[in-house]
Design a protein around this motif. Structure first.
Motif, short mmCIF file in Angstrom:
data_model
loop_
_atom_site.label_atom_id
_atom_site.label_comp_id
_atom_site.label_asym_id
_atom_site.label_seq_id
_atom_site.Cartn_x
_atom_site.Cartn_y
_atom_site.Cartn_z
N ASP A 93 0.81 -1.22 0.00
CA ASP A 93 0.00 0.00 0.00
C ASP A 93 0.85 1.27 0.00
OD1 ASP A 93 -2.59 1.07 -0.05
OD2 ASP A 93 -2.52 1.51 2.09
N LEU A 94 2.14 1.14 -0.31
CA LEU A 94 3.01 2.31 -0.26
C LEU A 94 2.68 3.34 -1.32
CD1 LEU A 94 6.48 0.66 0.47
CD2 LEU A 94 5.20 2.18 1.97
N ASP A 95 1.90 2.97 -2.32
CA ASP A 95 1.59 3.94 -3.37
C ASP A 95 0.62 5.02 -2.92
OD1 ASP A 95 -0.63 2.36 -3.16
OD2 ASP A 95 -0.74 1.80 -5.28
N TYR A 96 0.15 4.93 -1.64
CA TYR A 96 -0.70 6.02 -1.13
C TYR A 96 0.13 7.29 -0.92
CZ TYR A 96 0.91 6.24 3.74
OH TYR A 96 1.66 6.44 4.86
N LEU A 97 1.47 7.12 -0.80
CA LEU A 97 2.35 8.26 -0.69
C LEU A 97 2.57 8.88 -2.06
CD1 LEU A 97 4.95 6.61 1.70
CD2 LEU A 97 3.37 8.42 2.31
N SER A 98 2.98 10.13 -2.07
CA SER A 98 3.26 10.79 -3.34
C SER A 98 4.38 10.06 -4.07
CB SER A 98 3.67 12.24 -3.07
OG SER A 98 4.16 12.85 -4.25
N PRO A 99 4.26 9.84 -5.39
CA PRO A 99 5.28 9.12 -6.14
C PRO A 99 6.67 9.74 -6.04
CG PRO A 99 3.31 9.36 -7.45
CD PRO A 99 3.12 10.22 -6.23
N ASP A 100 6.74 11.06 -5.81
CA ASP A 100 8.05 11.71 -5.73
C ASP A 100 8.46 12.01 -4.29
OD1 ASP A 100 6.18 13.63 -5.23
OD2 ASP A 100 6.97 15.12 -6.62
N ASP A 101 7.79 11.37 -3.33
CA ASP A 101 8.09 11.61 -1.91
C ASP A 101 9.40 10.91 -1.55
OD1 ASP A 101 8.15 11.96 0.81
OD2 ASP A 101 6.01 11.56 1.10
#
Length: 289
Positions: free
Chosen positions: A25-33
């Motif tokens: 579920d890590l894709d809930y973070l911004s892709p460029d974070d």
């Protein structure tokens, strides 16, 4: 400021920002974070929504969370009102939903602004009246081969983390793997031996400025955490634990703080339980008296 030799100063690093997620579920973070510089692989009890307990009310959803498996199972009823608070124009009663990653999220579809997800892990941490048992099993750095910070969602391509996940699936099928992502900051702490009250007041008033967090400081922070918790898979994958003093820091000590209570977590490993706001102190210099 020349910091090569700073015997009257200690180095403090602390977790400035924390996030927790299942690996899938890590894709809930911004892709460029790319804020996160240290990650911690943890074991947590399995969390599942009891489908038969779900009830929709005008301003909230009520359901039971099943915590754990087998004889260690417990349950807690949660009333979730995030929809009316955060997106008041969304009426959850009007849309269909599906469970993702069996009963770990409720995803509502059909709304004109896109899907709305109720993530169980995030909700449980925020709304449960209990701290979540969080066992640290591996600590690593969120950097690529060329030293660049990785976006959080790329962490799962890290070979060591993939190995950790495979071992956990084999060794702990009754638990879930969750990742803690830490962004650390650092500053100098002046260490005055005298107990003179005026000097101590001066020390409190003249706070030292933040330092630029470089790889040397980050390596020492990781080493301090690993030596404190002695995580199970750091032991398995490495013959020797990293030594804080091997990173060329010439301060009196390094102090690391994590603040897991902010996230409602009870942090521990097989070797150590971390108390809220505890300072992990590693002496670096042996000074002559």
């Amino acid at each position: 400021m020349n910091t090569k030799y700073m015997p009257d100063y200690g180095l403090q690093t602390w977790a400035y920002h924390l996030s927790m997620s299942y690996p899938f579920d890590l894709d809930y973070l911004s892709p460029d974070d790319r804020r996160y510089n240290i990650y911690v692989a943890t074991l947590i009890p399995k969390l599942n929504i009891d489908e038969d307990s779900v009830q929709f009310f005008e301003n909230y959803i009520r359901f039971d969370v099943i915590v754990g498996t087998g004889e260690h199972t417990s349950r807690e009823t949660l009333d979730i009102s995030i929809f009316s608070d955060d997106i008041p124009e969304f009426d959850h009663r009007k849309f269909e939903f599906e469970y993702e990653q069996p009963r770990k999220a409720m995803v509502f579809t059909g709304w004109e602004k896109g899907p709305v997800e109720l993530n169980l892990l995030h909700i449980y941490r925020e709304d449960s009246k209990y701290y979540l048992d969080t066992e640290i099993v591996y600590i690593g750095q969120a950097f690529g081969e060329n030293g660049e910070r990785l976006p959080a969602e790329e962490l799962m391509s890290d070979p060591t983390l993939q190995k950790v996940e495979a071992n956990i699936l084999r060794d702990y099928p009754e638990k879930d793997l969750a990742l803690l992502l830490f962004e650390f900051k650092s500053q100098l702490l002046e260490e005055i031996d005298s107990q003179d009250e005026d000097l101590l007041k001066l020390q409190e008033i003249t706070k030292n400025p933040p330092l630029q967090l470089n790889n040397q400081i980050l390596d020492a922070t990781e080493a301090a955490l690993i030596n404190y918790f002695k995580p199970e898979y750091n032991k398995q994958f490495n013959d020797d634990f990293p030594r804080v003093e091997d990173h060329g820091l010439h301060y009196r000590s390094i102090t690391v703080q994590v603040h897991p209570d902010i996230m409602g977590l009870k942090l521990f490993s097989k070797e150590k339980t971390y108390l809220s706001n505890e300072r992990i102190v590693s002496p670096l210099l042996q000074l002559n008296s």
